[in-house]
Design a protein around this motif. Structure first.
Motif, PDB file in Angstrom:
ATOM      1  N   LEU A  92      46.431  -7.932  69.689  1.00  0.00           N
ATOM      2  CA  LEU A  92      45.221  -7.723  68.884  1.00  0.00           C
ATOM      3  C   LEU A  92      45.506  -7.903  67.399  1.00  0.00           C
ATOM      4  O   LEU A  92      46.456  -7.342  66.860  1.00  0.00           O
ATOM      5  CB  LEU A  92      44.659  -6.315  69.106  1.00  0.00           C
ATOM      6  CG  LEU A  92      44.086  -6.002  70.473  1.00  0.00           C
ATOM      7  CD1 LEU A  92      43.632  -4.544  70.531  1.00  0.00           C
ATOM      8  CD2 LEU A  92      42.933  -6.931  70.812  1.00  0.00           C
ATOM      9  N   LYS A  93      44.663  -8.684  66.749  1.00  0.00           N
ATOM     10  CA  LYS A  93      44.734  -8.833  65.300  1.00  0.00           C
ATOM     11  C   LYS A  93      44.067  -7.617  64.659  1.00  0.00           C
ATOM     12  O   LYS A  93      43.297  -6.901  65.307  1.00  0.00           O
ATOM     13  CB  LYS A  93      44.011 -10.103  64.866  1.00  0.00           C
ATOM     14  CG  LYS A  93      44.639 -11.368  65.402  1.00  0.00           C
ATOM     15  CD  LYS A  93      43.836 -12.565  64.984  1.00  0.00           C
ATOM     16  CE  LYS A  93      44.412 -13.825  65.597  1.00  0.00           C
ATOM     17  NZ  LYS A  93      43.587 -14.996  65.304  1.00  0.00           N
ATOM     18  N   SER A 101      41.607  -7.459  62.628  1.00  0.00           N
ATOM     19  CA  SER A 101      40.143  -7.559  62.691  1.00  0.00           C
ATOM     20  C   SER A 101      39.622  -7.170  64.072  1.00  0.00           C
ATOM     21  O   SER A 101      38.562  -6.544  64.191  1.00  0.00           O
ATOM     22  CB  SER A 101      39.680  -8.976  62.335  1.00  0.00           C
ATOM     23  OG  SER A 101      40.225  -9.916  63.246  1.00  0.00           O
ATOM     24  N   GLN A 102      40.368  -7.491  65.112  1.00  0.00           N
ATOM     25  CA  GLN A 102      39.975  -7.113  66.468  1.00  0.00           C
ATOM     26  C   GLN A 102      40.108  -5.605  66.659  1.00  0.00           C
ATOM     27  O   GLN A 102      39.263  -4.978  67.292  1.00  0.00           O
ATOM     28  CB  GLN A 102      40.823  -7.854  67.497  1.00  0.00           C
ATOM     29  CG  GLN A 102      40.575  -9.343  67.529  1.00  0.00           C
ATOM     30  CD  GLN A 102      41.579 -10.068  68.395  1.00  0.00           C
ATOM     31  OE1 GLN A 102      42.786  -9.872  68.265  1.00  0.00           O
ATOM     32  NE2 GLN A 102      41.086 -10.925  69.283  1.00  0.00           N
ATOM     33  N   ARG A 103      41.179  -5.032  66.113  1.00  0.00           N
ATOM     34  CA  ARG A 103      41.370  -3.582  66.217  1.00  0.00           C
ATOM     35  C   ARG A 103      40.230  -2.834  65.528  1.00  0.00           C
ATOM     36  O   ARG A 103      39.748  -1.825  66.042  1.00  0.00           O
ATOM     37  CB  ARG A 103      42.714  -3.158  65.621  1.00  0.00           C
ATOM     38  CG  ARG A 103      43.896  -3.520  66.467  1.00  0.00           C
ATOM     39  CD  ARG A 103      45.162  -2.790  66.042  1.00  0.00           C
ATOM     40  NE  ARG A 103      45.439  -2.842  64.632  1.00  0.00           N
ATOM     41  CZ  ARG A 103      46.194  -3.755  64.020  1.00  0.00           C
ATOM     42  NH1 ARG A 103      46.734  -4.735  64.727  1.00  0.00           N
ATOM     43  NH2 ARG A 103      46.410  -3.698  62.718  1.00  0.00           N
ATOM     44  N   ARG A 104      39.804  -3.317  64.371  1.00  0.00           N
ATOM     45  CA  ARG A 104      38.700  -2.655  63.650  1.00  0.00           C
ATOM     46  C   ARG A 104      37.422  -2.637  64.489  1.00  0.00           C
ATOM     47  O   ARG A 104      36.694  -1.660  64.504  1.00  0.00           O
ATOM     48  CB  ARG A 104      38.430  -3.347  62.307  1.00  0.00           C
ATOM     49  CG  ARG A 104      39.348  -2.888  61.200  1.00  0.00           C
ATOM     50  CD  ARG A 104      38.883  -3.376  59.847  1.00  0.00           C
ATOM     51  NE  ARG A 104      38.869  -4.826  59.722  1.00  0.00           N
ATOM     52  CZ  ARG A 104      39.927  -5.567  59.407  1.00  0.00           C
ATOM     53  NH1 ARG A 104      41.092  -5.011  59.191  1.00  0.00           N
ATOM     54  NH2 ARG A 104      39.812  -6.872  59.304  1.00  0.00           N
ATOM     55  N   LYS A 105      37.166  -3.719  65.206  1.00  0.00           N
ATOM     56  CA  LYS A 105      35.971  -3.800  66.044  1.00  0.00           C
ATOM     57  C   LYS A 105      36.043  -2.859  67.244  1.00  0.00           C
ATOM     58  O   LYS A 105      35.020  -2.375  67.716  1.00  0.00           O
ATOM     59  CB  LYS A 105      35.756  -5.230  66.542  1.00  0.00           C
ATOM     60  CG  LYS A 105      35.323  -6.181  65.454  1.00  0.00           C
ATOM     61  CD  LYS A 105      35.161  -7.577  65.995  1.00  0.00           C
ATOM     62  CE  LYS A 105      34.809  -8.548  64.892  1.00  0.00           C
ATOM     63  NZ  LYS A 105      34.732  -9.942  65.377  1.00  0.00           N
ATOM     64  N   LEU A 106      37.247  -2.600  67.729  1.00  0.00           N
ATOM     65  CA  LEU A 106      37.435  -1.774  68.928  1.00  0.00           C
ATOM     66  C   LEU A 106      37.686  -0.300  68.607  1.00  0.00           C
ATOM     67  O   LEU A 106      37.562   0.543  69.491  1.00  0.00           O
ATOM     68  CB  LEU A 106      38.621  -2.316  69.743  1.00  0.00           C
ATOM     69  CG  LEU A 106      38.475  -3.730  70.286  1.00  0.00           C
ATOM     70  CD1 LEU A 106      39.786  -4.194  70.912  1.00  0.00           C
ATOM     71  CD2 LEU A 106      37.331  -3.819  71.279  1.00  0.00           C
TER      72      LEU A 106
END
Length: 160
Positions: free
Chosen positions: A133-134, A136-141
């Motif tokens: 996970l990048k 930006s992906q972690r922030r979304k999740l």
């Protein structure tokens, strides 16, 4: 111990659907921009995050969106995470989340609240373990993962 959002709406783990041994709940991690959500089932002590919803800017609109998802997921109760201050006091955001919980209870839902202290940090830590996970992906999740941890905390505190 989980607290109720309303003195009139007493929480009891025994208040399940007739014939059901499973309690299905929707966990809520409320924020001004996003609302993290997760669904959990007590019989297997499992929970999984759902896609975040954008906060509408009006608490009543947010209540309706949360209730709509709880109905679609066939949940029996809603658990709202409360961001108490480090000293345990209720800051501005905790009061807003308690108001949200009360408004959900006013819609006829069984509502419980649990401290969400540390849930966002723990969610970030959990997501960092997924190396693919990048940021930006972690922030979304992150908000959904925090809601999932709120559900787990509720199950633990209620002994479910």
């Amino acid at each position: 111990m989980a607290k109720t959002a309303s003195d009139q709406q007493q929480w009891s783990p025994a208040r399940r659907r007739p014939g059901s041994t499973t309690l299905r709940v929707l966990g809520v991690d409320f924020g001004f921009a996003r609302i993290g959500l997760a669904v959990g089932e007590s019989s297997h002590h499992i929970s999984s995050s759902r896609p975040n919803i954008a906060a509408g800017g009006k608490l009543d609109a947010d209540v309706q969106a949360i209730v709509k998802l709880a109905q679609a997921e066939e949940c029996e109760a809603i658990v709202v995470g409360i961001p108490y201050e480090e000293d345990g006091s209720e800051g501005r955001m905790a009061r807003i989340c308690l108001d949200l919980a009360s408004r959900i209870a006013a819609q006829g839902w069984k509502v419980a609240t649990v401290s969400e202290q540390g849930s966002t940090h723990a969610a970030e830590k959990n997501l960092r373990q997924q190396k693919e996970l990048k940021a930006s992906q972690r922030r979304k999740l992150r908000d959904g993962e925090a809601a999932r941890l709120i559900v787990e905390r509720f199950f633990d505190e209620e002994g479910l």
